[in-house]
Design an enzyme around this catalytic site. Structure first.
Site, PDB file in Angstrom:
ATOM      1  N   SER A 233       4.769  -2.013   4.458  1.00  0.00           N
ATOM      2  CA  SER A 233       5.016  -0.575   4.444  1.00  0.00           C
ATOM      3  C   SER A 233       5.785  -0.195   3.178  1.00  0.00           C
ATOM      4  CB  SER A 233       5.756  -0.173   5.727  1.00  0.00           C
ATOM      5  OG  SER A 233       5.791   1.226   5.899  1.00  0.00           O
ATOM      6  N   ASP A 297      -5.491   2.038   9.707  1.00  0.00           N
ATOM      7  CA  ASP A 297      -4.166   2.471   9.222  1.00  0.00           C
ATOM      8  C   ASP A 297      -4.342   3.357   7.994  1.00  0.00           C
ATOM      9  OD1 ASP A 297      -1.526   2.722   8.485  1.00  0.00           O
ATOM     10  OD2 ASP A 297      -1.333   0.652   7.743  1.00  0.00           O
ATOM     11  N   HIS A 337      -0.320   0.427  12.015  1.00  0.00           N
ATOM     12  CA  HIS A 337       0.505   0.075  10.859  1.00  0.00           C
ATOM     13  C   HIS A 337       1.487  -1.046  11.169  1.00  0.00           C
ATOM     14  CE1 HIS A 337       2.199   0.878   6.919  1.00  0.00           C
ATOM     15  NE2 HIS A 337       3.411   1.069   7.409  1.00  0.00           N
TER      16      HIS A 337
END
Length: 458
Positions: A233, A297, A337
């Protein structure tokens, strides 16, 4: 099930079909992604679990005086988080960050206590290196940089504005990309900010990281060396930026014309910079990036090409919707995610046209470590990685209170010694006080990315 959870152990490199340079992308992973090479699969899982360590050890409880720190010492970090390759690596340095601008609560957290360890800094990851035994067994000494992402939900997408800025604190004055390359301001600020009020942020995360890597490169320069940067991320964007920084500033240089390979293996990464940044990244011969992306995602589409961004590196695309273990109709967009959801998908990935089947002995229960993504019939509780009693203990007076960390686990300010970049560029590059240019009067407005992008997802 074995204790390795499918990650790459030093013993698995012996006799591997692909060479170590090939696993690090020397040929851009040609022939290794589809079908997914078994050893590369295990290397990807190793990097993912190095990232998971940063989540599992981070103290995010604002009631604790030590909110924002790593719960464990460098010596015990891997053992306390049950990292499956703990015997193969050791932590060389902790990394701390601050920010010269406001950041989302999911990344920077602070204690409510008046006696907090710091009101300015957060632990954001670590630098680790192969153990002597692992290096002797494989003939490879690997330096790993693992950077933490957000520890809460995805609201940071709507908080960080996608402004592009010139990375002047990173690019040497004579670099051909200077004046052209741009990176997202949010990543750049986290990476380069300092705060004299905190002993943990007198040096930027960048200076701490480069100093630690440079020291290790100097210590092991007679061996076959490589650097692997990893993150998930927001941490994936930082890992890409720091890998670029190491190469463009000569930290990976070990002789007059000798450079060690530097590879970023990242998960669910937002975009980092503009096409000129991508061009300069691609021009550097010893720099590679492999982005592991879960197809449903949409975070990797942020901020978007329409706002002047470009994807960096090679892509390993997987699809968690093929797994029979996961909820096919999850309404939590963050599940796609989730790091462990991505790693589970990598463990069983056999191509878009192949049947999902675990190719390594990796526990399915790991998916629910910080999510509820598994189907209920797996009988695994959601978000099960929690500290016993949330750290509360019965004190000698009969009062329940938060347990104080052992002395060995208390945070220690980083020490930066010597030059953090190569001698031939040290005079032209400094990150002590990075300037954030205004790019004229034009500013990009914040966008409500999540509601717009996740409408209509199947």
């Amino acid at each position: 099930m074995d204790a390795s959870q499918g990650v790459l152990l030093s013993s698995a490199l012996i006799g591997a079909k692909a060479s170590w340079p090939e696993l690090l992308g020397s040929a851009h992973w040609d022939g290794l992604l589809d079908p997914l090479d078994h050893t590369l699969r295990r290397l990807v899982l190793l990097c993912g679990d190095l990232c998971q360590v940063t989540y599992d050890s981070f103290n995010s409880d604002s009631h604790s005086k030590y909110c924002g720190t790593c719960r464990f010492s460098r010596a015990t970090l891997f053992a306390r988080t049950q990292f499956p390759a703990a015997a193969d690596v050791s932590v060389a340095a902790n990394l701390y960050a601050t920010a010269a601008t406001s950041l989302p609560a999911g990344f920077m957290v602070h204690s409510l206590s008046r006696e907090a360890w710091s009101k300015e800094s957060n632990w954001i990851g670590y630098v680790a290196v192969s153990s002597d035994a692992a290096a002797a067994a494989t003939g490879q000494r690997v330096i790993y940089v693992a950077l933490r992402g957000t520890i809460r939900n995805l609201e940071w997408i709507d908080v960080l504005k996608p402004d592009l800025v010139a990375p002047d604190a990173i690019l040497p004055a004579a670099d051909p990309a200077r004046g052209h390359a741009r990176v997202m301001k949010g990543w750049y600020v986290i990476y380069t900010s300092t705060d004299e009020r905190s002993p943990f942020s007198k040096y930027s995360a960048r200076d701490q990281l480069l100093a630690a890597v440079r020291e290790l490169v100097g210590r092991y320069k007679g061996e076959s060396l490589s650097v692997v940067c990893t993150g998930h991320s927001l941490g994936a964007s930082l890992a890409t930026l720091c890998a670029f920084d190491m190469v463009v500033n000569g930290v990976s240089k070990v002789g007059d014309d000798a450079y060690i390979p530097v590879t970023a293996i990242v998960f669910g990464s937002p975009q980092v910079g503009n096409p000129e940044f991508k061009k300069r990244f691609d021009e550097l011969p010893n720099l590679r990036a492999l982005h592991v992306r879960n197809k449903p995602d949409l975070i990797p589409l942020y901020p978007s090409n329409l706002l002047g961004y470009a994807n960096v590196g090679d892509l390993l695309s997987v699809n968690s919707k093929k797994s029979p273990h996961l909820k096919p109709d999850t309404t939590n967009v963050g599940d796609y995610h989730n790091l462990q959801g991505i790693l589970h998908t990598v463990a069983g990935w056999n191509g878009e046209d192949g049947e999902f089947k675990l190719q390594v002995n990796r526990s399915v229960a790991l998916v629910n470590k910080s999510s509820a993504f598994l189907k209920d019939d797996n009988l695994v509780p959601e978000s099960w990685w929690v500290e016993k009693n949330k750290g509360m203990v019965l004190g000698p007076t009969g009062e329940w209170e938060l347990e104080q960390p052992a002395e060995e686990n208390l945070p220690v300010p980083p020490v930066v010694t010597g030059k953090v970049i190569a001698d031939d560029v040290a005079a032209t590059t400094s990150s002590k006080e990075p300037k954030i240019p205004e790019e004229g009067k034009k500013k990009t407005k914040g966008i409500k990315f999540l509601p717009a992008c996740f409408k209509g997802i199947n």
